[in-house]
Design a protein around this motif. Structure first.
Motif, PDB file in Angstrom:
ATOM      1  N   ALA A 244      12.968  -4.264  24.838  1.00  0.00           N
ATOM      2  CA  ALA A 244      11.837  -4.933  25.477  1.00  0.00           C
ATOM      3  C   ALA A 244      12.273  -5.746  26.696  1.00  0.00           C
ATOM      4  O   ALA A 244      11.485  -5.929  27.634  1.00  0.00           O
ATOM      5  CB  ALA A 244      11.136  -5.841  24.466  1.00  0.00           C
ATOM      6  N   ARG A 245      13.523  -6.221  26.687  1.00  0.00           N
ATOM      7  CA  ARG A 245      13.983  -7.101  27.760  1.00  0.00           C
ATOM      8  C   ARG A 245      14.879  -6.397  28.785  1.00  0.00           C
ATOM      9  O   ARG A 245      15.276  -7.004  29.770  1.00  0.00           O
ATOM     10  CB  ARG A 245      14.757  -8.280  27.158  1.00  0.00           C
ATOM     11  CG  ARG A 245      13.905  -9.188  26.286  1.00  0.00           C
ATOM     12  CD  ARG A 245      14.748 -10.285  25.650  1.00  0.00           C
ATOM     13  NE  ARG A 245      13.935 -11.200  24.854  1.00  0.00           N
ATOM     14  CZ  ARG A 245      14.435 -12.224  24.153  1.00  0.00           C
ATOM     15  NH1 ARG A 245      15.752 -12.446  24.159  1.00  0.00           N
ATOM     16  NH2 ARG A 245      13.639 -13.011  23.462  1.00  0.00           N
ATOM     17  N   THR A 246      15.200  -5.137  28.563  1.00  0.00           N
ATOM     18  CA  THR A 246      16.150  -4.457  29.432  1.00  0.00           C
ATOM     19  C   THR A 246      15.586  -4.216  30.828  1.00  0.00           C
ATOM     20  O   THR A 246      14.364  -4.095  31.021  1.00  0.00           O
ATOM     21  CB  THR A 246      16.582  -3.110  28.818  1.00  0.00           C
ATOM     22  OG1 THR A 246      17.627  -2.554  29.616  1.00  0.00           O
ATOM     23  CG2 THR A 246      15.407  -2.139  28.771  1.00  0.00           C
TER      24      THR A 246
ATOM     25  N   ARG B 287      21.102   9.961  28.620  1.00  0.00           N
ATOM     26  CA  ARG B 287      22.352   9.516  27.985  1.00  0.00           C
ATOM     27  C   ARG B 287      22.909   8.282  28.702  1.00  0.00           C
ATOM     28  O   ARG B 287      23.421   7.363  28.059  1.00  0.00           O
ATOM     29  CB  ARG B 287      23.358  10.666  27.992  1.00  0.00           C
ATOM     30  CG  ARG B 287      24.566  10.437  27.092  1.00  0.00           C
ATOM     31  CD  ARG B 287      25.390  11.693  26.971  1.00  0.00           C
ATOM     32  NE  ARG B 287      24.690  12.726  26.220  1.00  0.00           N
ATOM     33  CZ  ARG B 287      24.571  13.977  26.622  1.00  0.00           C
ATOM     34  NH1 ARG B 287      25.097  14.369  27.769  1.00  0.00           N
ATOM     35  NH2 ARG B 287      23.931  14.859  25.875  1.00  0.00           N
ATOM     36  N   ILE B 288      22.808   8.272  30.017  1.00  0.00           N
ATOM     37  CA  ILE B 288      23.260   7.107  30.769  1.00  0.00           C
ATOM     38  C   ILE B 288      22.423   5.879  30.406  1.00  0.00           C
ATOM     39  O   ILE B 288      22.954   4.782  30.198  1.00  0.00           O
ATOM     40  CB  ILE B 288      23.188   7.388  32.285  1.00  0.00           C
ATOM     41  CG1 ILE B 288      24.218   8.454  32.683  1.00  0.00           C
ATOM     42  CG2 ILE B 288      23.424   6.105  33.091  1.00  0.00           C
ATOM     43  CD1 ILE B 288      24.090   8.941  34.111  1.00  0.00           C
ATOM     44  N   ALA B 289      21.108   6.084  30.328  1.00  0.00           N
ATOM     45  CA  ALA B 289      20.224   4.972  29.964  1.00  0.00           C
ATOM     46  C   ALA B 289      20.548   4.443  28.575  1.00  0.00           C
ATOM     47  O   ALA B 289      20.612   3.217  28.356  1.00  0.00           O
ATOM     48  CB  ALA B 289      18.767   5.434  30.032  1.00  0.00           C
ATOM     49  N   LEU B 290      20.772   5.335  27.624  1.00  0.00           N
ATOM     50  CA  LEU B 290      21.109   4.912  26.266  1.00  0.00           C
ATOM     51  C   LEU B 290      22.427   4.157  26.223  1.00  0.00           C
ATOM     52  O   LEU B 290      22.574   3.162  25.501  1.00  0.00           O
ATOM     53  CB  LEU B 290      21.172   6.124  25.339  1.00  0.00           C
ATOM     54  CG  LEU B 290      19.841   6.770  24.937  1.00  0.00           C
ATOM     55  CD1 LEU B 290      20.095   7.995  24.072  1.00  0.00           C
ATOM     56  CD2 LEU B 290      18.942   5.781  24.202  1.00  0.00           C
ATOM     57  N   ALA B 291      23.406   4.622  26.990  1.00  0.00           N
ATOM     58  CA  ALA B 291      24.709   3.945  27.011  1.00  0.00           C
ATOM     59  C   ALA B 291      24.574   2.530  27.565  1.00  0.00           C
ATOM     60  O   ALA B 291      25.211   1.590  27.065  1.00  0.00           O
ATOM     61  CB  ALA B 291      25.699   4.758  27.840  1.00  0.00           C
ATOM     62  N   HIS B 292      23.729   2.358  28.593  1.00  0.00           N
ATOM     63  CA  HIS B 292      23.477   1.011  29.100  1.00  0.00           C
ATOM     64  C   HIS B 292      22.825   0.153  28.027  1.00  0.00           C
ATOM     65  O   HIS B 292      23.172  -1.034  27.863  1.00  0.00           O
ATOM     66  CB  HIS B 292      22.579   1.078  30.336  1.00  0.00           C
ATOM     67  CG  HIS B 292      23.297   1.401  31.605  1.00  0.00           C
ATOM     68  ND1 HIS B 292      24.221   0.552  32.183  1.00  0.00           N
ATOM     69  CD2 HIS B 292      23.225   2.497  32.425  1.00  0.00           C
ATOM     70  CE1 HIS B 292      24.687   1.086  33.298  1.00  0.00           C
ATOM     71  NE2 HIS B 292      24.110   2.275  33.463  1.00  0.00           N
ATOM     72  N   LEU B 293      21.886   0.727  27.291  1.00  0.00           N
ATOM     73  CA  LEU B 293      21.231  -0.018  26.214  1.00  0.00           C
ATOM     74  C   LEU B 293      22.222  -0.409  25.125  1.00  0.00           C
ATOM     75  O   LEU B 293      22.148  -1.518  24.570  1.00  0.00           O
ATOM     76  CB  LEU B 293      20.095   0.807  25.616  1.00  0.00           C
ATOM     77  CG  LEU B 293      18.834   0.970  26.454  1.00  0.00           C
ATOM     78  CD1 LEU B 293      17.832   1.869  25.728  1.00  0.00           C
ATOM     79  CD2 LEU B 293      18.201  -0.381  26.777  1.00  0.00           C
ATOM     80  N   VAL B 294      23.131   0.491  24.801  1.00  0.00           N
ATOM     81  CA  VAL B 294      24.143   0.174  23.788  1.00  0.00           C
ATOM     82  C   VAL B 294      24.999  -1.001  24.242  1.00  0.00           C
ATOM     83  O   VAL B 294      25.329  -1.896  23.442  1.00  0.00           O
ATOM     84  CB  VAL B 294      25.019   1.409  23.487  1.00  0.00           C
ATOM     85  CG1 VAL B 294      26.222   1.019  22.627  1.00  0.00           C
ATOM     86  CG2 VAL B 294      24.199   2.482  22.771  1.00  0.00           C
TER      87      VAL B 294
END
Length: 222
Positions: free
Chosen positions: A18-20, A86-93
């Motif tokens: 929610a805050r990303t 995949r890049i977006a998910l890695a940033h979220l991780v």
């Protein structure tokens, strides 16, 4: 993990999403879907001891290479979308792990990942544990992940008396990171020392079942 722990993990993950500042809509993600995929990706990266920043760097290079080369491949756009997701998910991780640090909480995959990293970086810790235990028995070894194997190998692989028990026919936890290959490579992952020389660990097949009646075994092997 109990249901309350899972709920707390989901709540923190949702707060991160929610805050990303990551543009999730650009890669077709709804918040709830991003939460689920990010949590699964975090666990997968932990199981294989892969840092999210390494994924970002690798996928960025792949993205640049494909964008710079015109291709008639009809699925190119979908392939590029997968890379961007995949890049977006890695940033979220990365953000999720920072949030866990800020709240001073860790989950099960963090425990294994951080322990494996600590074992790789601290010979003193390995020596302390080797002094504490005379022998090591690893049960249900078919259910171990890459990170667990690395942890155990770093702690006890240098000729330490280690025995693993497992059944490849009961390898049912691939969905949560278990690697059956750990059983296949155990003899060389945990070599024994004979007269100062390393040799593969001995393999002892257990072919007698004392828990099931002959009729049950016959039906199972039919």
């Amino acid at each position: 993990m109990c249901s309350s722990d899972l709920a707390l993990r989901y709540q923190l993950a949702f707060r991160v999403v929610a805050r990303t500042d990551v543009d999730l809509a650009a890669v077709g993600y709804r918040p709830t879907q991003a939460v689920r995929d990010m949590m699964a990706f975090d666990a997968d990266l932990g199981n294989y001891l892969v840092e999210p920043q390494a994924v970002i760097n690798d996928q960025q290079q792949l993205l640049t290479a494909y964008q710079a080369t015109p291709s008639p491949w009809p699925d190119l756009d979908r392939f590029l979308l997968t890379i961007n997701r995949r890049i977006a998910l890695a940033h979220l991780v990365c953000e999720f792990r920072q949030a866990k640090l800020a709240y001073e909480v860790i989950d099960y995959s963090d425990q294994i990942r951080l322990s494996a990293c600590a074992a790789q970086r601290s010979p003193e810790m390995c020596a302390m544990l080797q002094e504490r235990f005379a022998v090591v028995l690893l049960d249900e070894y078919q259910d171990t992940s890459v990170a667990q194997r690395v942890l155990l190998q770093r702690l006890f692989a240098d000729g330490f008396p280690v025995m693993a028990v497992g059944d490849p026919c009961q390898a049912i936890y691939r969905w949560r990171g278990a690697e059956i290959s750990n059983m296949l490579t155990f003899p060389t992952d945990f070599p024994r020392h004979i007269a100062g020389e390393a040799a593969p660990a001995q393999v002892l097949p257990l072919t007698i079942n004392r828990r099931s009646a002959p009729a049950v075994l016959a039906a199972a092997n039919d």
